[in-house]
Write a protein that holds these residues in place. Structure first.
Motif, PDB file in Angstrom:
ATOM      1  N   GLU A  10       0.851  -1.182   0.000  1.00 30.34           N
ATOM      2  CA  GLU A  10       0.000   0.000   0.000  1.00 30.34           C
ATOM      3  C   GLU A  10       0.886   1.231   0.000  1.00 30.34           C
ATOM      4  N   GLU A  14      -2.717   5.490   0.650  1.00 31.15           N
ATOM      5  CA  GLU A  14      -3.738   4.449   0.830  1.00 31.15           C
ATOM      6  C   GLU A  14      -3.869   4.064   2.297  1.00 31.15           C
ATOM      7  N   VAL A  15      -2.738   3.954   2.986  1.00 29.81           N
ATOM      8  CA  VAL A  15      -2.759   3.609   4.409  1.00 29.81           C
ATOM      9  C   VAL A  15      -3.459   4.710   5.201  1.00 29.81           C
ATOM     10  N   ARG A  18      -7.191   4.578   4.591  1.00 32.36           N
ATOM     11  CA  ARG A  18      -7.797   3.405   5.221  1.00 32.36           C
ATOM     12  C   ARG A  18      -7.930   3.587   6.730  1.00 32.36           C
ATOM     13  N   LEU A  19      -6.907   4.191   7.356  1.00 33.06           N
ATOM     14  CA  LEU A  19      -6.934   4.364   8.808  1.00 33.06           C
ATOM     15  C   LEU A  19      -7.613   5.657   9.250  1.00 33.06           C
TER      16      LEU A  19
END
Length: 70
Positions: A10, A14-15, A18-19
């Motif tokens: 990732e 993206e991380v 997502r978080l």
């Protein structure tokens, strides 16, 4: 152990998405080498599960319900 060829990665963006974290926080963890990552040219990538490893390693469990010392 998975080889790099079979591993999913990732991007920091993206991380962060997502978080629900700021991108700067993910980049800071990479820069300080607190989270597993690879660098390909100028591109940083995090192996799948790297952030979960980081979070598990840094999770603080609450103290048990004990009487306070005074």
């Amino acid at each position: 152990m998975e080889t790099a060829r079979n591993q999913e990665y990732e991007s920091p963006a993206e991380v962060a998405l997502r978080l629900g974290w700021p991108l700067a926080r993910v980049r800071r963890l990479i820069r300080s080498k607190e989270v597993r990552h690879i660098k390909v040219g100028g591109l940083y990538l995090l192996p799948a599960g790297a952030m979960e490893e980081y979070l598990n390693a840094n999770t603080v469990e609450p103290l048990r319900d004990t009487p306070e010392k005074r």
